[in-house]
Motif scaffolding. Sequence first.
Motif, mmCIF file in Angstrom:
data_model
loop_
_atom_site.group_PDB
_atom_site.id
_atom_site.type_symbol
_atom_site.label_atom_id
_atom_site.label_comp_id
_atom_site.label_asym_id
_atom_site.label_seq_id
_atom_site.Cartn_x
_atom_site.Cartn_y
_atom_site.Cartn_z
ATOM 1 N N THR A 100 0.831 -1.206 0.000
ATOM 2 C CA THR A 100 0.000 0.000 0.000
ATOM 3 C C THR A 100 0.868 1.259 0.000
ATOM 4 N N GLU A 101 0.214 2.407 -0.196
ATOM 5 C CA GLU A 101 0.932 3.688 -0.258
ATOM 6 C C GLU A 101 1.676 3.983 1.035
ATOM 7 N N GLN A 102 1.196 3.411 2.129
ATOM 8 C CA GLN A 102 1.825 3.655 3.430
ATOM 9 C C GLN A 102 3.301 3.264 3.403
ATOM 10 N N PHE A 103 3.625 2.225 2.645
ATOM 11 C CA PHE A 103 5.017 1.753 2.583
ATOM 12 C C PHE A 103 5.746 2.314 1.365
ATOM 13 N N ASN A 104 5.057 3.181 0.610
ATOM 14 C CA ASN A 104 5.665 3.890 -0.521
ATOM 15 C C ASN A 104 6.331 2.951 -1.536
ATOM 16 N N VAL A 105 5.690 1.843 -1.797
ATOM 17 C CA VAL A 105 6.218 0.903 -2.792
ATOM 18 C C VAL A 105 5.863 1.409 -4.177
ATOM 19 N N LYS A 106 6.844 1.421 -5.079
ATOM 20 C CA LYS A 106 6.619 1.865 -6.446
ATOM 21 C C LYS A 106 7.110 0.788 -7.414
ATOM 22 N N VAL A 107 6.482 0.742 -8.563
ATOM 23 C CA VAL A 107 6.909 -0.181 -9.619
ATOM 24 C C VAL A 107 7.672 0.635 -10.648
ATOM 25 N N ALA A 108 8.860 0.167 -10.978
ATOM 26 C CA ALA A 108 9.738 0.911 -11.885
ATOM 27 C C ALA A 108 9.096 1.110 -13.256
ATOM 28 N N PRO A 109 9.489 2.157 -13.965
ATOM 29 C CA PRO A 109 8.952 2.391 -15.315
ATOM 30 C C PRO A 109 9.160 1.174 -16.214
ATOM 31 N N MET A 110 8.117 0.739 -16.884
ATOM 32 C CA MET A 110 8.152 -0.428 -17.762
ATOM 33 C C MET A 110 8.657 -1.670 -17.028
ATOM 34 N N GLY A 111 8.489 -1.665 -15.704
ATOM 35 C CA GLY A 111 8.984 -2.782 -14.895
ATOM 36 C C GLY A 111 7.851 -3.624 -14.332
ATOM 37 N N SER A 112 8.209 -4.559 -13.463
ATOM 38 C CA SER A 112 7.208 -5.451 -12.867
ATOM 39 C C SER A 112 7.536 -5.722 -11.413
ATOM 40 N N LEU A 113 6.544 -6.181 -10.704
ATOM 41 C CA LEU A 113 6.681 -6.532 -9.295
ATOM 42 C C LEU A 113 6.093 -7.929 -9.140
ATOM 43 N N ASP A 114 6.918 -8.870 -8.690
ATOM 44 C CA ASP A 114 6.502 -10.274 -8.638
ATOM 45 C C ASP A 114 6.000 -10.676 -7.252
ATOM 46 N N SER A 115 5.201 -11.746 -7.254
ATOM 47 C CA SER A 115 4.742 -12.393 -6.012
ATOM 48 C C SER A 115 4.061 -11.423 -5.045
ATOM 49 N N VAL A 116 3.049 -10.755 -5.546
ATOM 50 C CA VAL A 116 2.266 -9.827 -4.733
ATOM 51 C C VAL A 116 0.967 -10.512 -4.315
ATOM 52 N N TYR A 117 0.645 -10.440 -3.032
ATOM 53 C CA TYR A 117 -0.575 -11.076 -2.541
ATOM 54 C C TYR A 117 -1.783 -10.168 -2.734
ATOM 55 N N LEU A 118 -2.847 -10.747 -3.296
ATOM 56 C CA LEU A 118 -4.138 -10.073 -3.390
ATOM 57 C C LEU A 118 -5.105 -10.824 -2.507
ATOM 58 N N HIS A 155 -6.927 -15.960 -1.177
ATOM 59 C CA HIS A 155 -6.077 -14.962 -1.819
ATOM 60 C C HIS A 155 -5.543 -15.488 -3.141
ATOM 61 N N LEU A 156 -5.008 -14.590 -3.929
ATOM 62 C CA LEU A 156 -4.316 -14.922 -5.166
ATOM 63 C C LEU A 156 -2.911 -14.357 -5.069
ATOM 64 N N LEU A 157 -2.007 -14.951 -5.829
ATOM 65 C CA LEU A 157 -0.652 -14.430 -5.928
ATOM 66 C C LEU A 157 -0.507 -13.875 -7.348
ATOM 67 N N VAL A 158 -0.067 -12.633 -7.481
ATOM 68 C CA VAL A 158 -0.030 -12.019 -8.808
ATOM 69 C C VAL A 158 1.296 -11.309 -9.068
ATOM 70 N N ASN A 159 1.534 -11.051 -10.350
ATOM 71 C CA ASN A 159 2.627 -10.184 -10.776
ATOM 72 C C ASN A 159 2.005 -8.906 -11.322
ATOM 73 N N LEU A 160 2.580 -7.774 -10.943
ATOM 74 C CA LEU A 160 2.091 -6.487 -11.412
ATOM 75 C C LEU A 160 3.041 -5.935 -12.466
ATOM 76 N N LYS A 161 2.468 -5.366 -13.502
ATOM 77 C CA LYS A 161 3.278 -4.821 -14.589
ATOM 78 C C LYS A 161 2.950 -3.346 -14.796
ATOM 79 N N ASN A 162 3.994 -2.540 -14.836
ATOM 80 C CA ASN A 162 3.851 -1.113 -15.101
ATOM 81 C C ASN A 162 4.258 -0.866 -16.557
ATOM 82 N N ASP A 163 3.292 -0.529 -17.400
ATOM 83 C CA ASP A 163 3.604 -0.303 -18.812
ATOM 84 C C ASP A 163 3.721 1.190 -19.145
ATOM 85 N N ARG A 164 3.998 1.986 -18.098
ATOM 86 C CA ARG A 164 4.177 3.425 -18.300
ATOM 87 C C ARG A 164 5.649 3.808 -18.129
#
Length: 210
Positions: free
Chosen positions: A86-104, A113-122
């Motif tokens: 969450t924003e509280q921990f100021n986590v950011k995904v790098a430009p055109m990068g990804s973040l693996d193994s994120v719990y939803l 829950h689901l385990l997902v990978n997030l992709k930033n295409d900006r």
Amino acid sequence: MRVMKKNVFKKLGVLLLAGVVLASAVGCGNKDTASSDASEVVASDGEMFDSNTLDAGQVKLLGKVCSVPVEYSDIAKKFKLRDEMTEQFNVKVAPMGSLDSVYLDVFNRSDAHLLVNLKNDRNTEELPKNCKISKIVAEADYADSSVILLPGDVSLGTTAYVITGTYGDPDTSIDSKDGFTYIYEKGNVTYTFEFKRDVEGCVKIVIESK
């Protein structure tokens, strides 16, 4: 006098009969309206799969039909990111990068829950909530058909026989000592179904957008 009474009763009978007929007509009209309204609800629901095959490139998450990759914002009211994302921990995904193994986590359910990978295409850093879900990993211990569903009503627990009967033979089949895996390649999406030899039905589903 008798004649007048007969006429009065006759008129009352006619009026009563007319009232019954009118009430029946109104009742039927209401039924038709209800039926029409129901069909309109189904037709405009937007949560029905467009296809019974994987070619649709869709997945249903907590009743919400989404295209793969999934916009997190589309399911934000049904799933929540674990606190560390969450924003509280100021986590950011790098430009055109990804973040693996994120719990939803499923809202109001501690066991799902689901385990997902997030992709930033900006081209700028983005918060996880502004990213797309490029990979979904669902396991039978933490999810069921109410959480994740594929076209043709295929989900965790579905047998290999039903899956091949619905989608045809897999593009790749992998055997191992304790189980086997079916892999389907559909456009830009790969669907993987894992099975254990001592467990009936699919124990793990992986959906990945290339």
